[in-house]
Design a protein around this motif. Structure first.
Motif, PDB file in Angstrom:
ATOM      1  N   SER A 186     -26.786  28.637   4.562  1.00 16.39           N
ATOM      2  CA  SER A 186     -25.546  28.910   3.836  1.00 16.39           C
ATOM      3  C   SER A 186     -24.950  30.252   4.239  1.00 16.39           C
ATOM      4  N   VAL A 187     -25.810  31.239   4.515  1.00 15.30           N
ATOM      5  CA  VAL A 187     -25.330  32.541   4.966  1.00 15.30           C
ATOM      6  C   VAL A 187     -24.592  32.397   6.290  1.00 15.30           C
ATOM      7  N   VAL A 188     -25.163  31.611   7.192  1.00  9.80           N
ATOM      8  CA  VAL A 188     -24.557  31.419   8.506  1.00  9.80           C
ATOM      9  C   VAL A 188     -23.227  30.686   8.382  1.00  9.80           C
ATOM     10  N   LEU A 189     -23.201  29.612   7.604  1.00 11.40           N
ATOM     11  CA  LEU A 189     -21.996  28.796   7.496  1.00 11.40           C
ATOM     12  C   LEU A 189     -20.863  29.554   6.824  1.00 11.40           C
ATOM     13  N   ASN A 190     -21.186  30.439   5.860  1.00  7.57           N
ATOM     14  CA  ASN A 190     -20.151  31.171   5.149  1.00  7.57           C
ATOM     15  C   ASN A 190     -19.499  32.249   6.003  1.00  7.57           C
ATOM     16  N   ASN A 191     -20.224  32.768   6.974  1.00  7.59           N
ATOM     17  CA  ASN A 191     -19.659  33.852   7.788  1.00  7.59           C
ATOM     18  C   ASN A 191     -20.370  33.888   9.134  1.00  7.59           C
ATOM     19  N   LEU A 192     -20.066  32.911   9.959  1.00  8.57           N
ATOM     20  CA  LEU A 192     -20.778  32.763  11.223  1.00  8.57           C
ATOM     21  C   LEU A 192     -20.566  33.959  12.148  1.00  8.57           C
ATOM     22  N   GLU A 193     -19.323  34.439  12.244  1.00  9.66           N
ATOM     23  CA  GLU A 193     -19.039  35.517  13.177  1.00  9.66           C
ATOM     24  C   GLU A 193     -19.748  36.819  12.765  1.00  9.66           C
ATOM     25  N   ALA A 194     -19.715  37.116  11.462  1.00  6.10           N
ATOM     26  CA  ALA A 194     -20.401  38.321  10.984  1.00  6.10           C
ATOM     27  C   ALA A 194     -21.903  38.193  11.189  1.00  6.10           C
ATOM     28  N   ALA A 195     -22.440  36.993  10.930  1.00  7.02           N
ATOM     29  CA  ALA A 195     -23.868  36.769  11.125  1.00  7.02           C
ATOM     30  C   ALA A 195     -24.247  36.948  12.589  1.00  7.02           C
ATOM     31  N   LEU A 196     -23.412  36.406  13.466  1.00  9.11           N
ATOM     32  CA  LEU A 196     -23.694  36.498  14.895  1.00  9.11           C
ATOM     33  C   LEU A 196     -23.694  37.951  15.368  1.00  9.11           C
ATOM     34  N   GLU A 197     -22.724  38.733  14.893  1.00 11.05           N
ATOM     35  CA  GLU A 197     -22.637  40.133  15.299  1.00 11.05           C
ATOM     36  C   GLU A 197     -23.853  40.935  14.834  1.00 11.05           C
ATOM     37  N   LEU A 198     -24.213  40.782  13.545  1.00 12.83           N
ATOM     38  CA  LEU A 198     -25.353  41.537  13.017  1.00 12.83           C
ATOM     39  C   LEU A 198     -26.655  41.123  13.683  1.00 12.83           C
ATOM     40  N   LEU A 199     -26.871  39.817  13.814  1.00 11.63           N
ATOM     41  CA  LEU A 199     -28.128  39.342  14.376  1.00 11.63           C
ATOM     42  C   LEU A 199     -28.256  39.724  15.848  1.00 11.63           C
ATOM     43  N   THR A 200     -27.152  39.725  16.559  1.00  8.84           N
ATOM     44  CA  THR A 200     -27.199  40.132  17.967  1.00  8.84           C
ATOM     45  C   THR A 200     -27.616  41.597  18.091  1.00  8.84           C
ATOM     46  N   ARG A 201     -27.063  42.449  17.231  1.00 10.68           N
ATOM     47  CA  ARG A 201     -27.426  43.875  17.269  1.00 10.68           C
ATOM     48  C   ARG A 201     -28.897  44.063  16.889  1.00 10.68           C
ATOM     49  N   CYS A 202     -29.358  43.290  15.902  1.00 10.38           N
ATOM     50  CA  CYS A 202     -30.766  43.396  15.502  1.00 10.38           C
ATOM     51  C   CYS A 202     -31.687  42.948  16.626  1.00 10.38           C
ATOM     52  N   ARG A 203     -31.311  41.861  17.294  1.00  8.93           N
ATOM     53  CA  ARG A 203     -32.150  41.376  18.389  1.00  8.93           C
ATOM     54  C   ARG A 203     -32.161  42.370  19.545  1.00  8.93           C
ATOM     55  N   GLN A 204     -31.015  42.961  19.845  1.00  2.00           N
ATOM     56  CA  GLN A 204     -30.964  43.964  20.911  1.00  2.00           C
ATOM     57  C   GLN A 204     -31.839  45.165  20.592  1.00  2.00           C
ATOM     58  N   LEU A 205     -31.938  45.482  19.299  1.00  2.00           N
ATOM     59  CA  LEU A 205     -32.815  46.576  18.885  1.00  2.00           C
ATOM     60  C   LEU A 205     -34.277  46.198  19.050  1.00  2.00           C
ATOM     61  N   GLY A 206     -34.583  44.896  18.934  1.00  2.00           N
ATOM     62  CA  GLY A 206     -35.952  44.423  19.076  1.00  2.00           C
ATOM     63  C   GLY A 206     -36.516  43.755  17.847  1.00  2.00           C
ATOM     64  N   CYS A 207     -35.691  43.596  16.793  1.00  2.00           N
ATOM     65  CA  CYS A 207     -36.141  42.936  15.565  1.00  2.00           C
ATOM     66  C   CYS A 207     -36.231  41.422  15.769  1.00  2.00           C
ATOM     67  N   LYS A 208     -37.028  40.772  14.949  1.00  2.00           N
ATOM     68  CA  LYS A 208     -37.173  39.323  14.980  1.00  2.00           C
ATOM     69  C   LYS A 208     -36.274  38.680  13.926  1.00  2.00           C
ATOM     70  N   LEU A 209     -35.723  37.511  14.254  1.00  2.00           N
ATOM     71  CA  LEU A 209     -34.764  36.846  13.377  1.00  2.00           C
ATOM     72  C   LEU A 209     -35.231  35.431  13.047  1.00  2.00           C
ATOM     73  N   VAL A 210     -35.127  35.065  11.767  1.00  2.00           N
ATOM     74  CA  VAL A 210     -35.690  33.811  11.273  1.00  2.00           C
ATOM     75  C   VAL A 210     -34.643  33.069  10.438  1.00  2.00           C
ATOM     76  N   VAL A 211     -34.596  31.738  10.595  1.00  2.00           N
ATOM     77  CA  VAL A 211     -33.777  30.903   9.715  1.00  2.00           C
ATOM     78  C   VAL A 211     -34.640  30.474   8.535  1.00  2.00           C
ATOM     79  N   ASP A 212     -34.242  30.881   7.338  1.00  3.20           N
ATOM     80  CA  ASP A 212     -34.987  30.547   6.116  1.00  3.20           C
ATOM     81  C   ASP A 212     -34.572  29.164   5.619  1.00  3.20           C
ATOM     82  N   ASP A 213     -35.489  28.486   4.911  1.00  2.00           N
ATOM     83  CA  ASP A 213     -35.213  27.176   4.312  1.00  2.00           C
ATOM     84  C   ASP A 213     -34.672  26.197   5.347  1.00  2.00           C
ATOM     85  N   PHE A 214     -35.222  26.213   6.537  1.00  3.77           N
ATOM     86  CA  PHE A 214     -34.713  25.377   7.618  1.00  3.77           C
ATOM     87  C   PHE A 214     -34.818  23.896   7.254  1.00  3.77           C
ATOM     88  N   GLY A 215     -33.743  23.171   7.567  1.00  7.68           N
ATOM     89  CA  GLY A 215     -33.745  21.725   7.353  1.00  7.68           C
ATOM     90  C   GLY A 215     -33.195  21.269   6.029  1.00  7.68           C
TER      91      GLY A 215
END
Length: 391
Positions: free
Chosen positions: A298-327
């Motif tokens: 729901s977080v992704v669907l509500n604001n995909l572009e903002a999610a993409l920007e934040l997660l990309t910066r976190c991944r570039q820093l080296g953090c791990k990213l997880v989809v919660d409640d998948f499926g």
């Protein structure tokens, strides 16, 4: 953010003082004290917690009381939209305690509503105010001085609104007083039953008693408080992970631990969130890969572009990213190739089904295989029995 799962014996951390301009502190009035007068600017509405308020006007022939309001009554809302002024005065007829609703709070909530609802509510409030504007000897419509005049007559809606305002006000005080804590739920490797990380979960200790998460988390996630809380949660989770890592190293057990922090949709628009993450990692001597961040579909669907920007910066820093409640949503597969993800987290409902029927077990296996094919790790939520762990 947090979920309703926890371990009672987990280590805890409390927040420090936090201020949120959108939510004001409770207001106390003495008997006869005037809160505002007719013509004053109106940037706040009020919910009566205890005591009594008189709505009045001052005319050449004296003061006329238009209405008397008691506990649970909401008033002053007509002046919140635009540059409005008060259409009447308000004073305490006894010692009174008020919760305060600011103009910014109303604006924030309206911004989250659908365009149609936002337009209708704004129009209704403005028209209702014009209807009750007091001119000369015009007879006022007393009922329209409260929220009931703009659609709040249904008891269920009114009770929910009052509950929401009270909880939000109390959470504002709780943040300032350090009543919120993080509990750390272990994440265990199924390969060797070793604790490899933790998920920090928020808990509210109010007057020495833990408030059930179901009673306040929904308000916290939907209110402006989530911004300040989110930053605090990242800082506190990093500090807690440092302590847990130090304890593990002293016992010479296992590899580096990690903390898996939930993010809500409202946090994605916070420009200070990523700097807070980077600073928290550096200040606590952690490696970026020790901090994981969970987002729901729901977080992704509500604001995909903002999610993409934040997660990309976190991944570039080296953090791990997880989809919660998948499926659990309808388009879980559609964004796996768009987001820079490292892992999938199975909702507890799949784990429960896997223990009771073959179909549920096959779904869990399929998701596990999907994660493997995409070179991701998988986390299963809600494993509480040896049978579930074995599956």
């Amino acid at each position: 953010m947090s979920r309703a799962r926890t371990r009672a014996d987990a280590p805890r951390h409390r927040p420090g003082t936090a201020t949120v301009d959108m939510i004001a502190s409770p207001r106390r009035l003495t008997t006869g004290e005037v809160l505002f007068r007719e013509g004053d600017p109106g940037h706040q509405a009020y919910l009566i917690e205890s005591g009594s308020i008189e709505i009045f006007i001052e005319r050449a022939d004296g003061i006329r009381v238009l209405a008397r309001l008691g506990a649970d009554e909401l008033f002053g809302e007509m002046a919140l939209l635009g540059d409005r002024t008060r259409s009447a005065g308000a004073r305490a007829s006894m010692t009174t305690v008020l919760s305060v609703v600011t103009h910014e709070t109303l604006t924030e909530h309206l911004a989250q509503a659908s365009p149609v609802l936002r337009h209708l509510l704004t129009l209704t409030l403005a028209r209702c105010r014009d209807t009750v504007r007091l001119v000369g000897g015009e007879k006022p419509h007393h009922s329209s001085l409260t929220l009931a005049a703009v659609g709040g007559r249904a008891p269920g809606d009114r009770d929910l609104a009052v509950q929401r305002l009270r909880i939000e006000q109390a959470l504002h005080v709780a943040l300032a007083r350090g009543e919120l804590e993080l509990f750390y739920q272990p994440i265990v490797s199924l390969l060797d039953s070793r604790t490899v990380g933790f998920e920090p979960l928020v808990r509210w200790r109010r007057n020495g008693t833990l408030v059930p998460p179901s009673e306040f988390i929904w308000v916290l996630e939907e209110s402006p408080l989530i911004i300040e809380f989110g930053r605090w949660a990242v800082r506190t989770a990093a500090a807690g992970l440092r302590e847990l890592q130090t304890a593990a190293q002293q016992r010479a057990v296992g590899p580096l631990l990690f903390a898996s922090v939930n993010l809500s949709v409202r946090q994605l628009g916070d420009p200070e969130l990523f700097p807070t993450i980077a600073t928290a990692i550096a200040d606590n001597g952690l490696r970026p890969e020790q901090m994981r961040f969970e987002i729901t579909e729901s977080v992704v669907l509500n604001n995909l572009e903002a999610a993409l920007e934040l997660l990309t910066r976190c991944r570039q820093l080296g953090c791990k990213l997880v989809v919660d409640d998948f499926g659990t949503g309808y388009s879980a597969l559609s964004y796996l190739h768009r987001l820079p993800l490292h892992g999938l987290k199975l909702d507890r409902s799949f784990v429960q089904d896997a223990a009771t029927n073959e179909r549920g077990l096959r779904i869990v296996r399929a998701i596990g295989q999907l994660a493997s094919d995409l070179q991701m790790f998988a986390v299963a939520e809600g494993i509480e029995t040896a049978q579930q762990a074995a599956l």
